[in-house]
Design an enzyme around this catalytic site. Structure first.
Site, PDB file in Angstrom:
ATOM      1  N   HIS A   1      -0.824  10.551   5.603  1.00  0.00           N
ATOM      2  CA  HIS A   1      -0.961   9.281   6.324  1.00  0.00           C
ATOM      3  C   HIS A   1      -0.923   8.131   5.328  1.00  0.00           C
ATOM      4  O   HIS A   1      -1.895   7.858   4.622  1.00  0.00           O
ATOM      5  CB  HIS A   1      -2.265   9.245   7.124  1.00  0.00           C
TER       6      HIS A   1
ATOM      7  N   SER B   1      -0.397   8.059  12.140  1.00  0.00           N
ATOM      8  CA  SER B   1      -1.683   7.368  12.048  1.00  0.00           C
ATOM      9  C   SER B   1      -2.782   8.093  12.792  1.00  0.00           C
ATOM     10  O   SER B   1      -3.934   8.088  12.361  1.00  0.00           O
ATOM     11  CB  SER B   1      -1.560   5.947  12.602  1.00  0.00           C
TER      12      SER B   1
ATOM     13  N   GLU C   1      -3.744   9.475   2.936  1.00  0.00           N
ATOM     14  CA  GLU C   1      -4.605  10.576   3.352  1.00  0.00           C
ATOM     15  C   GLU C   1      -3.774  11.850   3.472  1.00  0.00           C
ATOM     16  O   GLU C   1      -2.762  11.865   4.171  1.00  0.00           O
ATOM     17  CB  GLU C   1      -5.264  10.247   4.690  1.00  0.00           C
TER      18      GLU C   1
ATOM     19  N   ASN D   1      -8.664   5.605   9.892  1.00  0.00           N
ATOM     20  CA  ASN D   1      -8.568   5.002  11.220  1.00  0.00           C
ATOM     21  C   ASN D   1      -9.818   5.231  12.054  1.00  0.00           C
ATOM     22  O   ASN D   1     -10.124   4.418  12.935  1.00  0.00           O
ATOM     23  CB  ASN D   1      -7.319   5.509  11.950  1.00  0.00           C
TER      24      ASN D   1
END
Length: 308
Positions: free
Chosen positions: A138, A117, A150, A189
């Site tokens: 990700h 992450s 991702e 994120n």
């Protein structure tokens, strides 16, 4: 039918079992491994439950599970893999150790992908001798329900490697997004935690309580986000209006580059959220279960609406 690829998944926990399901449902053979015997043993049961949540038929569930084999041996899992997805805990040294072993036993042409992450992929892959075939993928939780993955390049990742992974993810029904520079938190994120930082600040400074923050998000711009991204929205209202708003509000937003003292105190006090019964707000066991169920139902319905 598209050419099948042999997939290895390292880690049979929440993320790993969802990654394995995604490829198996699309017809790819998958080998999954985990050093924790009970976790590996329970994987079929948890996969069956996840498929039930997705609305899979008994026939589809059976066919999907038949494509997934389990082994306690990492070497066996990766020995003939075309691509290896690591889904181990968020510990840098552990991930580096895993990839050292993977590099030693996977075929020379196998692509090596880390699911993390926030840890920079560059740090994970730097010790490898074949860094050109390594990158980040990700996946978002739960990986078998959230479309986005991702794809994170490092300075060493071969362009063809990243493009190959993008195409494979699209083929199994995901929405891949290329991250051209390996920065902490990647894209999603960074956006998510910018919002969380301001949300925590609102509570910390007594502007409103936690429940009100969530109500405002869910009952306003949150309703648009699945179909209207923030920059689409800025273009919709006009970049001139967006600039006017920024000139009058950005100066007052939370801009600290350190975690909130309020958040640190919650953790120090053992207020860890749903798992402890108290976080930003109190949680009864049934409320936590209801929340998880509500999220699952929403994701299924949203997927139905967006694909019809």
């Amino acid at each position: 039918m598209a050419e099948t690829r042999t997939i290895a998944v390292i880690g049979a926990g929440l993320m790993g079992h969802g990654i394995a399901l995604t490829f198996a449902r699309a017809g790819h053979p998958v080998r999954i491994t985990d050093p924790d015997d009970p976790v590996l043993a329970s994987a079929p049961m948890r996969m069956t439950q996840s498929l039930q949540v997705l609305g899979a038929s008994e026939a589809e569930t059976s066919a999907t599970l038949q494509r997934i084999s389990r082994t306690p041996s990492l070497q066996e899992a990766v020995s003939d893999a075309d691509i290896v997805f690591e889904a181990a805990p968020e510990k840098l040294q552990l991930k580096q150790q895993i990839f050292a072993e993977v590099e030693a036993h996977a075929p020379p042409a196998a692509i090596l992908a880390s699911n993390t992450s926030v840890i920079q992929i560059t740090k994970i892959m730097e010790p490898l001798g074949t860094r050109h075939r390594a990158l980040g993928t990700h996946w978002w939780n739960p990986p078998h329900m959230i479309p986005l993955v991702e794809v994170v390049k490092t300075e060493w990742t071969g362009a063809g490697v990243a493009d190959d992974v993008m195409a494979l993810l699209a083929q199994v029904g995901k929405t891949p997004a290329m991250v051209e520079k390996d920065v902490p938190g990647f894209i999603g994120n960074r956006l998510q935690h910018a919002l969380w930082r301001e949300a925590i600040s609102l509570v910390e400074n007594g502007i409103c309580d936690a429940e009100t923050v969530d109500t405002v998000v869910k009952s306003s711009f949150g309703r648009r986000l699945a179909v209207l991204g923030p920059l689409e929205n800025a273009d919709l209202v006009g970049t001139d209006l967006t600039l006017d708003i920024h000139e009058n509000v950005l100066f007052d937003l939370e801009s600290s580059n350190a975690p909130s003292p309020y958040l640190k105190q919650l953790v120090a006090d053992g207020r860890l959220g749903m798992k402890s019964g108290q976080g930003f707000r109190p949680w009864q066991p049934n409320e936590a279960d209801d929340t998880r169920s509500r999220v699952g139902s929403h994701l299924r319905e949203l997927e139905r609406l967006l694909t019809n």
